[in-house]
Scaffold this active site. Structure first.
Site, PDB file in Angstrom:
ATOM      1  N   ASP A   2       1.026  -1.254   0.233  1.00 16.04           N
ATOM      2  CA  ASP A   2       0.000   0.096   0.221  1.00 16.04           C
ATOM      3  C   ASP A   2       0.786   1.123   0.075  1.00 16.04           C
ATOM      4  OD1 ASP A   2      -2.100   1.405   0.350  1.00 16.04           O
ATOM      5  OD2 ASP A   2      -2.698   0.750   2.246  1.00 16.04           O
TER       6      ASP A   2
ATOM      7  N   HIS B  43       2.697   3.508  -9.214  1.00 19.51           N
ATOM      8  CA  HIS B  43       2.469   1.651  -9.638  1.00 19.51           C
ATOM      9  C   HIS B  43       3.451   1.181 -10.490  1.00 19.51           C
ATOM     10  CE1 HIS B  43      -1.506   1.912  -7.773  1.00 19.51           C
ATOM     11  NE2 HIS B  43      -2.104   2.695  -8.868  1.00 19.51           N
TER      12      HIS B  43
ATOM     13  N   LEU C 271      11.151 -20.616  -4.479  1.00 20.28           N
ATOM     14  CA  LEU C 271       9.804 -20.186  -3.421  1.00 20.28           C
ATOM     15  C   LEU C 271       8.234 -19.764  -4.612  1.00 20.28           C
ATOM     16  CD1 LEU C 271       8.873 -17.403  -1.713  1.00 20.28           C
ATOM     17  CD2 LEU C 271      10.205 -15.623  -3.123  1.00 20.28           C
TER      18      LEU C 271
HETATM   19  C1  FPP Z   1      -2.218   0.321  -3.615  1.00 22.20           C
HETATM   20  O1  FPP Z   1      -1.280   1.343  -3.947  1.00 22.20           O
HETATM   21  C2  FPP Z   1      -1.171  -0.476  -4.436  1.00 22.20           C
HETATM   22  C3  FPP Z   1      -1.824  -1.108  -4.886  1.00 22.20           C
HETATM   23  C4  FPP Z   1      -3.251  -1.348  -5.594  1.00 22.20           C
HETATM   24  C5  FPP Z   1      -1.164  -1.821  -6.309  1.00 22.20           C
HETATM   25  C6  FPP Z   1      -0.345  -2.991  -6.091  1.00 22.20           C
HETATM   26  C7  FPP Z   1       0.272  -2.817  -7.647  1.00 22.20           C
HETATM   27  C8  FPP Z   1       2.386  -2.987  -7.710  1.00 22.20           C
HETATM   28  C9  FPP Z   1       2.760  -2.633  -6.850  1.00 22.20           C
HETATM   29  C10 FPP Z   1       2.305  -3.531  -9.073  1.00 22.20           C
HETATM   30  C11 FPP Z   1       2.211  -3.926 -10.378  1.00 22.20           C
HETATM   31  C12 FPP Z   1       2.095  -5.511  -9.101  1.00 22.20           C
HETATM   32  C13 FPP Z   1       3.069  -6.963  -9.766  1.00 22.20           C
HETATM   33  C14 FPP Z   1       2.809  -7.807  -8.883  1.00 22.20           C
HETATM   34  C15 FPP Z   1       4.647  -6.622 -10.845  1.00 22.20           C
HETATM   35  P1  FPP Z   1      -2.762   2.572  -2.783  1.00 22.20           P
HETATM   36  O2  FPP Z   1      -2.823   3.061  -4.346  1.00 22.20           O
HETATM   37  O3  FPP Z   1      -3.328   2.126  -2.219  1.00 22.20           O
HETATM   38  O4  FPP Z   1      -1.721   3.455  -2.703  1.00 22.20           O
HETATM   39  P2  FPP Z   1      -2.575   5.296  -2.036  1.00 22.20           P
HETATM   40  O5  FPP Z   1      -3.159   4.394  -0.611  1.00 22.20           O
HETATM   41  O6  FPP Z   1      -1.177   5.560  -1.492  1.00 22.20           O
HETATM   42  O7  FPP Z   1      -3.558   5.948  -2.718  1.00 22.20           O
END
Ligand code: FPP
Length: 247
Positions: free
Chosen positions: A21, A38, A132
């Site tokens: 997050d 992201h 893993l």
């Molecule tokens: C949460 O941050 C993150 C996500 C919803 C997406 C996670 C995806 C990645 C890290 C990239 C791709 C993944 C892989 C496995 C290659 P948020 O957008 O909720 O952040 P915020 O709470 O600060 O708005």
């Protein structure tokens, strides 16, 4: 001594789950859009997977996209899907070189065709790997998973394939997406939020929870090792007393 060296090698959690997050806030702090966050989150994914493999974790589950994430702005959803395809494509060789098996949980049928295709291909190509197991939670939510399990169990009861008395914790487990994996011993959430957000609700009954203020794109190997160190200091009692555990 480095943080990695401090980690007790005979007490590594078998299964670690992570709620990644803070990508949006990380980008906002830099005056950039959420998608930029992201994209930078992918570096943290790579670091974490490497760290888990190095230290001998058997299963790593990453909450990459929740059922609720479909409600985000369309361009963000599209960007996340492209990022997934791109990352799976770019990392496949590394996964194979490091003996990492890729798996997925969630409503995979709800993903766009190209994502599903890429994902299934990578899952197939890494199926022989024995190191893993990297489990991506995609279009996943725990309530969805539990309801799916209830539907399947009900159908079997209705068709006289299963007796109601046979339903217990172990049987229920078999109907979950995670049926092949042990429950996580440790759940990490980044970005300072203190919530579970519909992730592995059934499986984390006795999981140790670790929250860090680090935003996901800043998460590095040492942050991962720090979480394991914290876990190793805890006493897991599973409802028993401290004295019973020490016997
Ligand atoms: C949460 O941050 C993150 C996500 C919803 C997406 C996670 C995806 C990645 C890290 C990239 C791709 C993944 C892989 C496995 C290659 P948020 O957008 O909720 O952040 P915020 O709470 O600060 O708005």
């Amino acid at each position: 001594m480095t943080i990695k060296e401090e980690v007790l090698k005979n007490q590594i959690p078998q299964h670690i789950a992570i709620i990644m997050d803070g990508n949006g806030r990380w980008a906002k702090k830099r005056g950039n859009n959420r998608i930029f966050g992201h994209k930078n989150g992918v570096t943290a994914v790579r670091e974490t997977v490497e760290a888990a493999a190095e230290i001998g974790v058997k299963y790593l589950t990453l909450y990459a996209f929740s059922t609720e994430n479909w409600a985000r702005p369309k361009d963000e959803v599209t960007a996340l899907m492209s990022l997934l395809v791109e990352s799976i494509h770019n990392e496949l060789t590394t996964l194979l070189e490091n003996n990492i098996k890729l798996r997925a949980i969630g409503n995979i049928d709800s993903l766009p065709g190209n994502v599903r295709q890429n994902l299934n291909q990578a899952i197939q190509k890494t199926s022989h790997c024995t190191g893993l197991t990297l489990i991506l939670a995609l279009s996943y939510s725990s309530r969805w998973e539990i309801i799916e399990a209830v539907k399947k169990i009900s159908a079997e009861v209705k068709n006289n394939k299963l007796s109601i008395d046979a339903i217990d914790v172990q049987l229920f487990n078999q109907y979950l997406n995670t049926n092949e994996y042990p429950d996580p011993e440790l759940l990490i959430r980044t970005s300072g939020e203190l919530r579970i957000s519909n992730f592995l609700l059934y499986q984390i009954a006795y999981t140790e929870l670790y929250f860090t203020p680090v935003l996901w794109p800043d998460f590095r190997k040492d942050d991962f090792f720090k979480a394991i160190l914290d876990y190793q200091k805890r006493e897991r009692r599973f409802g028993k007393t401290s004295e019973q555990i020490k016997k």
